[in-house]
Design an enzyme around this catalytic site. Structure first.
Site, PDB file in Angstrom:
ATOM      1  N   ASP A  74       0.818  -1.132  -0.065  1.00  0.00           N
ATOM      2  CA  ASP A  74       0.026  -0.019   0.038  1.00  0.00           C
ATOM      3  C   ASP A  74       0.762   1.248  -0.010  1.00  0.00           C
ATOM      4  OD1 ASP A  74      -2.447   1.720   0.722  1.00  0.00           O
ATOM      5  OD2 ASP A  74      -3.292  -0.198   0.766  1.00  0.00           O
ATOM      6  N   HIS A 301      -3.898   5.804   3.541  1.00  0.00           N
ATOM      7  CA  HIS A 301      -4.660   4.833   2.875  1.00  0.00           C
ATOM      8  C   HIS A 301      -3.982   3.341   3.487  1.00  0.00           C
ATOM      9  CE1 HIS A 301      -5.720   1.978  -0.302  1.00  0.00           C
ATOM     10  NE2 HIS A 301      -6.789   2.643  -0.597  1.00  0.00           N
ATOM     11  N   SER A 473     -11.043  -0.561  -1.582  1.00  0.00           N
ATOM     12  CA  SER A 473      -9.773  -0.642  -0.796  1.00  0.00           C
ATOM     13  C   SER A 473      -9.896  -0.776   0.929  1.00  0.00           C
ATOM     14  CB  SER A 473      -8.864   1.049  -0.776  1.00  0.00           C
ATOM     15  OG  SER A 473      -8.357   1.236  -1.958  1.00  0.00           O
TER      16      SER A 473
END
Length: 567
Positions: A74, A301, A473
């Site tokens: 990621d 994220h 996600s």
């Protein structure tokens, strides 16, 4: 990578501020909302994944979990986040910060993982979209000044030309959209003071808005925006100061999302890779580059993803990941704000596999992939090592048989079966049973295996805080965490068996899937499972069909030999 990093109640598109929550309770204090995705569908009628009942079932069978390493490929992870630090993987063969490659794996001081999106000169934050890189590389070859050479190159390189034409079409459309959205939200941001002045000190209500008589086009736009906001239950009746604060926060978030697209991601002249990483990007065999900056410039994220997998409650926080008792997070940074590069993805997969990860979460994707072959080779390598790949389906509200979302486990969408058996592709669901498919989630009955919660997901973010985010996600790590629960309790499970357990036991729904096609427009027809995963049911299925107790063998040296009488 097309990340949906926008707070769950902010929908992209002009002034669409509708709150999806059906409560006026402050979301940051609503403990039911914070943990909704763990709910048991049978008792709550909410399509959660039944986390706690799964643990209870496995514990009732006397199974003791053995921690499973989950690689988070990621944007980076805040490894010392209070909600994560106890569940971070730590390389047992590396001495921290001694400047040496103690374990001889080619990576110096890789204690918590590695960063393939950086180098000696820093770390990449914003990178191009892949279509931008393809257009830049091939435009001089296929559409240069010499038309004869162009045609010869097109004939000589048909696959590259097809990829170029696809990329050019997407680039042209998306670059224009990005600039338009950036200018729109920039304009709204600039209007906020005058917008608030129109309220004239009064709270935001339909009655107050009805008294406003706009005198200019800008005031008309301001009233329209205020009207949209007033329909949000959490904003109705708020004071001008509260409205201003909310608007400023939302506009900042929108501009943070669209400005990089408008100025860098779709900019043919922007290239941060060469000076920062210093590798030969076209050399897919190169692997010893990067650094150990686990967090990088923007780990929002990746930190959120990690918390969904393995977050632990801290202080007055109740947030916990699906695999909070079973998963250890290895961070492998390979995804910038933009599209991931195939070389980095392939190297990240091999690094994670070689360092003991049994599950890899991949919350990224893109419409073209110049180095797809090297990524597929890495997939095969993971398959040979028995590693499960968990992949987000994508956030474009598209059928991925018609709009391919790389990396894929099918070399062609026409293939009857995937070329590997260790990947599960995940779409995003909501807590609203009537609108169960998240309106951004990609879908396909063959190419998407399951759905999992992916909206209004509360989890860890940098600076030791927590936030609601949405996207496939977020759905993918729900499944990765769930897989760690199964694998930790039943180590003999293969990736194919884990996938089968989720697919066969998902909670189905025949509600309208809200897709553009009138054909097969039901939730149970837009994925292989036809429903949302249920971890407890999957645990029961796996235990019944696949579990094999580990036999304890007595070492030969411990066996007492029976004396033989010699007469």
């Amino acid at each position: 990578m097309k990340k949906i990093l926008i707070a769950a109640w902010f929908m992209t598109g002009f002034a669409a501020f509708a709150q999806t929550a059906d409560t006026t309770l402050d979301p940051m204090k609503d403990k039911d909302l914070m943990t909704w995705y763990h709910q048991d569908f049978a008792s709550s009628n909410v399509y959660g994944v039944n986390t706690q009942n799964a643990y209870k079932f496995l514990e009732s069978k006397g199974l003791t979990p053995k921690p499973v390493i989950v690689g988070v490929l990621d944007s980076g992870v805040q490894v010392d986040h209070p909600g994560l630090i106890q569940n971070m993987w730590k390389n047992p063969n590396e001495v921290p910060n001694n400047g040496k490659d103690d374990d001889g794996n080619g990576y110096i001081d890789d204690v918590y993982g590695w960063n393939f999106s950086g180098g000696k000169n820093g770390d990449i934050d914003i990178d191009n979209m892949e279509v931008t890189r393809v257009v830049k590389k091939y435009q001089p070859i296929f559409e240069g000044p010499n038309s004869t050479e162009n045609k010869a190159n097109q004939a000589k390189m048909p696959a590259e030309f097809a990829m170029y034409m696809t990329s050019k079409e997407i680039f042209t459309k998306k670059s224009v959209e990005a600039k338009q959205n950036y200018e729109t939200y920039k304009r709204i941001q600039q209007m906020i003071p005058s917008m608030i002045s129109l309220l004239n000190g009064q709270n935001l209500t339909p009655e107050v808005l009805a008294t406003i008589k706009p005198a200019t086009p800008e005031q008309m736009m301001a009233v329209n925006v205020l009207g949209q906001i007033s329909r949000d239950p959490s904003m109705a009746g708020k004071s001008p100061a509260e409205v201003q604060k909310a608007l400023e926060g939302q506009m900042k978030e929108a501009l943070d999302y669209y400005e990089p697209q408008a100025t860098k991601q779709y900019n043919l002249d922007y290239d941060p890779r060469a000076s920062m990483v210093g590798d030969d990007y076209d050399n897919y065999k190169e692997k010893n580059y990067g650094n150990n900056h686990y967090e990088g410039p923007d780990a929002k994220h990746g930190t959120h993803v990690a918390g969904i997998i393995a977050g632990l409650p801290q202080g007055d926080q109740i947030q916990y990941g699906v695999g909070y008792k079973t998963a250890k997070i290895m961070t492998v940074r390979a995804v910038p704000d933009g599209d991931e590069r195939d070389k980095d993805v392939a190297n990240a997969i091999r690094y994670a596999v070689d360092n003991g990860a049994r599950i890899l979460n991949m919350s990224f994707g893109k419409p073209v992939s110049p180095g797809k072959e090297v990524v597929w080779e890495a997939f095969k390598y993971a398959e040979s090592k028995g590693v499960l790949l968990v992949k987000a389906a994508g956030n474009d509200n598209e059928d991925i048989a018609e709009h391919v979302y790389f990396p894929t486990n099918y070399k062609s969408v026409e293939d009857a079966k995937p070329f590997i058996n260790n990947m599960i592709v995940v779409g995003a669901s909501t807590k609203d049973n009537e609108f169960l498919r998240a309106n951004f989630s990609n879908y396909n009955q063959k190419l998407v295996n399951v759905f999992a919660p992916g909206t209004e997901i509360y989890s860890t973010v940098p600076k030791n805080t927590y936030e609601y985010l949405q996207g496939t996600s977020m759905a993918s790590p729900v499944v990765a965490g769930a897989a760690s629960v199964l694998l930790a309790h039943m180590p003999n499970l293969t990736p194919a068996q884990i996938i089968e357990s989720f697919v066969k036991t998902s909670n189905k729904s025949t509600v309208n899937a809200m897709i553009s096609s009138n054909t097969n427009n039901r939730f149970d027809l837009i994925s292989e499972a036809g429903g949302v995963i249920d971890l407890k049911k999957a645990a029961e299925y796996a235990y019944t069909n696949f579990y094999k107790p580990t036999s304890t063998k007595i070492a030969p040296s411990k066996v007492k030999k029976k004396k033989v009488s010699r007469k």
